[in-house]
Design a protein around this motif. Sequence first.
Motif, short mmCIF file in Angstrom:
data_model
loop_
_atom_site.label_atom_id
_atom_site.label_comp_id
_atom_site.label_asym_id
_atom_site.label_seq_id
_atom_site.Cartn_x
_atom_site.Cartn_y
_atom_site.Cartn_z
N VAL A 61 0.84 -1.20 0.00
CA VAL A 61 0.00 0.00 0.00
C VAL A 61 0.88 1.26 0.00
O VAL A 61 0.52 2.27 -0.59
CB VAL A 61 -0.95 -0.01 1.22
CG1 VAL A 61 -1.59 1.34 1.47
CG2 VAL A 61 -2.02 -1.08 1.04
N SER A 62 2.05 1.18 0.62
CA SER A 62 2.92 2.36 0.79
C SER A 62 3.93 2.56 -0.34
O SER A 62 4.62 3.58 -0.36
CB SER A 62 3.68 2.22 2.12
OG SER A 62 2.78 2.12 3.18
N GLN A 63 4.04 1.62 -1.25
CA GLN A 63 5.09 1.68 -2.27
C GLN A 63 5.14 2.98 -3.06
O GLN A 63 6.21 3.52 -3.30
CB GLN A 63 4.97 0.50 -3.24
CG GLN A 63 5.42 -0.82 -2.66
CD GLN A 63 6.86 -0.80 -2.18
OE1 GLN A 63 7.74 -0.24 -2.81
NE2 GLN A 63 7.08 -1.40 -1.03
N GLU A 64 3.99 3.49 -3.46
CA GLU A 64 3.98 4.71 -4.28
C GLU A 64 4.53 5.90 -3.49
O GLU A 64 5.34 6.67 -4.00
CB GLU A 64 2.56 5.01 -4.75
CG GLU A 64 2.49 6.19 -5.70
CD GLU A 64 1.08 6.41 -6.23
OE1 GLU A 64 0.72 7.59 -6.38
OE2 GLU A 64 0.36 5.44 -6.47
N ARG A 65 4.13 6.02 -2.24
CA ARG A 65 4.64 7.13 -1.42
C ARG A 65 6.13 6.97 -1.13
O ARG A 65 6.86 7.95 -1.12
CB ARG A 65 3.85 7.24 -0.12
CG ARG A 65 2.46 7.78 -0.37
CD ARG A 65 1.78 8.15 0.93
NE ARG A 65 0.44 8.63 0.64
CZ ARG A 65 0.06 9.88 0.83
NH1 ARG A 65 0.89 10.77 1.31
NH2 ARG A 65 -1.17 10.24 0.57
N ILE A 66 6.56 5.75 -0.93
CA ILE A 66 7.98 5.50 -0.70
C ILE A 66 8.78 5.90 -1.94
O ILE A 66 9.83 6.53 -1.83
CB ILE A 66 8.22 4.01 -0.33
CG1 ILE A 66 7.56 3.67 1.00
CG2 ILE A 66 9.70 3.68 -0.32
CD1 ILE A 66 8.07 4.45 2.19
N ALA A 67 8.28 5.56 -3.10
CA ALA A 67 8.96 5.94 -4.35
C ALA A 67 9.04 7.47 -4.49
O ALA A 67 10.07 8.01 -4.91
CB ALA A 67 8.25 5.34 -5.55
N LEU A 68 7.97 8.16 -4.12
CA LEU A 68 8.00 9.63 -4.17
C LEU A 68 9.01 10.21 -3.19
O LEU A 68 9.73 11.17 -3.52
CB LEU A 68 6.60 10.20 -3.89
CG LEU A 68 5.55 9.95 -4.97
CD1 LEU A 68 4.17 10.35 -4.47
CD2 LEU A 68 5.90 10.69 -6.24
N LEU A 69 9.09 9.63 -2.00
CA LEU A 69 10.08 10.10 -1.02
C LEU A 69 11.50 9.82 -1.49
O LEU A 69 12.40 10.65 -1.29
CB LEU A 69 9.83 9.45 0.35
CG LEU A 69 8.61 9.95 1.09
CD1 LEU A 69 8.29 9.06 2.28
CD2 LEU A 69 8.81 11.40 1.54
N ALA A 70 11.71 8.69 -2.12
CA ALA A 70 13.03 8.36 -2.65
C ALA A 70 13.42 9.34 -3.76
O ALA A 70 14.56 9.83 -3.79
CB ALA A 70 13.06 6.92 -3.17
N ALA A 71 12.49 9.65 -4.63
CA ALA A 71 12.75 10.62 -5.70
C ALA A 71 13.03 12.00 -5.12
O ALA A 71 13.92 12.72 -5.60
CB ALA A 71 11.57 10.67 -6.66
N ARG A 72 12.30 12.36 -4.08
CA ARG A 72 12.51 13.67 -3.44
C ARG A 72 13.91 13.74 -2.82
O ARG A 72 14.57 14.79 -2.91
CB ARG A 72 11.43 13.89 -2.37
CG ARG A 72 11.52 15.21 -1.68
CD ARG A 72 11.14 16.35 -2.62
NE ARG A 72 11.11 17.58 -1.87
CZ ARG A 72 11.67 18.71 -2.27
NH1 ARG A 72 12.25 18.79 -3.45
NH2 ARG A 72 11.63 19.78 -1.53
N ALA A 73 14.38 12.67 -2.23
CA ALA A 73 15.74 12.64 -1.66
C ALA A 73 16.77 12.87 -2.76
O ALA A 73 17.73 13.62 -2.57
CB ALA A 73 15.99 11.32 -0.95
#
Length: 186
Positions: A61-73
């Motif tokens: 369920v969290s994968q999309e948000r995790i990907a966005l946070l990784a891209a933001r980093a």
Amino acid sequence: MPGQQRADARRNYARILEVAEAEVAAHGANASLEQIARTAGVGSATVRRHFPTRHALLEAVSQERIALLAARAQELAGEPDSRRALLEWLDDVVSYCVTARGLAAALAYDTPDPVHGNSCSMTLEESAAPLLAHAARDGAVSPDVTVGDLIALIVGITLTTERHTDPEGEARRLFRIAVAGISPSS
């Protein structure tokens, strides 16, 4: 989800994930797996076949948000002010954890998937490592602080404030206290 699944298994996976996202948003990390199965129109064994643990479901369920946070980093890694870049990213993590119920539980280290580990936390650790290393080199962060330490701090703050009347405001306030420290500067 393995790429060689039958079409009905792929549909079931997508439907379970869609329903799980809504249930986790409504009820948090303790959303009923049985309710997810009923709403998705599948048996609870089908849910468990796709997601053998609650943690595996929360991670999916969290994968999309995790990907966005990784891209933001990655975006922030080139910023000249390493302290500001790290704190901006951490603030984004706090915001995402507060607004995406279940994300904090997916990041918690005490419930990793026994087979795959904690892929959400690993992804964030890998993507934030350059931000933290840059801040440590600049003396903006103690060199013994790890990304895992920072994620654990955020998870604790998020889980503590999720039932507050203003969870985001309270989480941000506690995070600012953690960043500033509890002692006034001398």
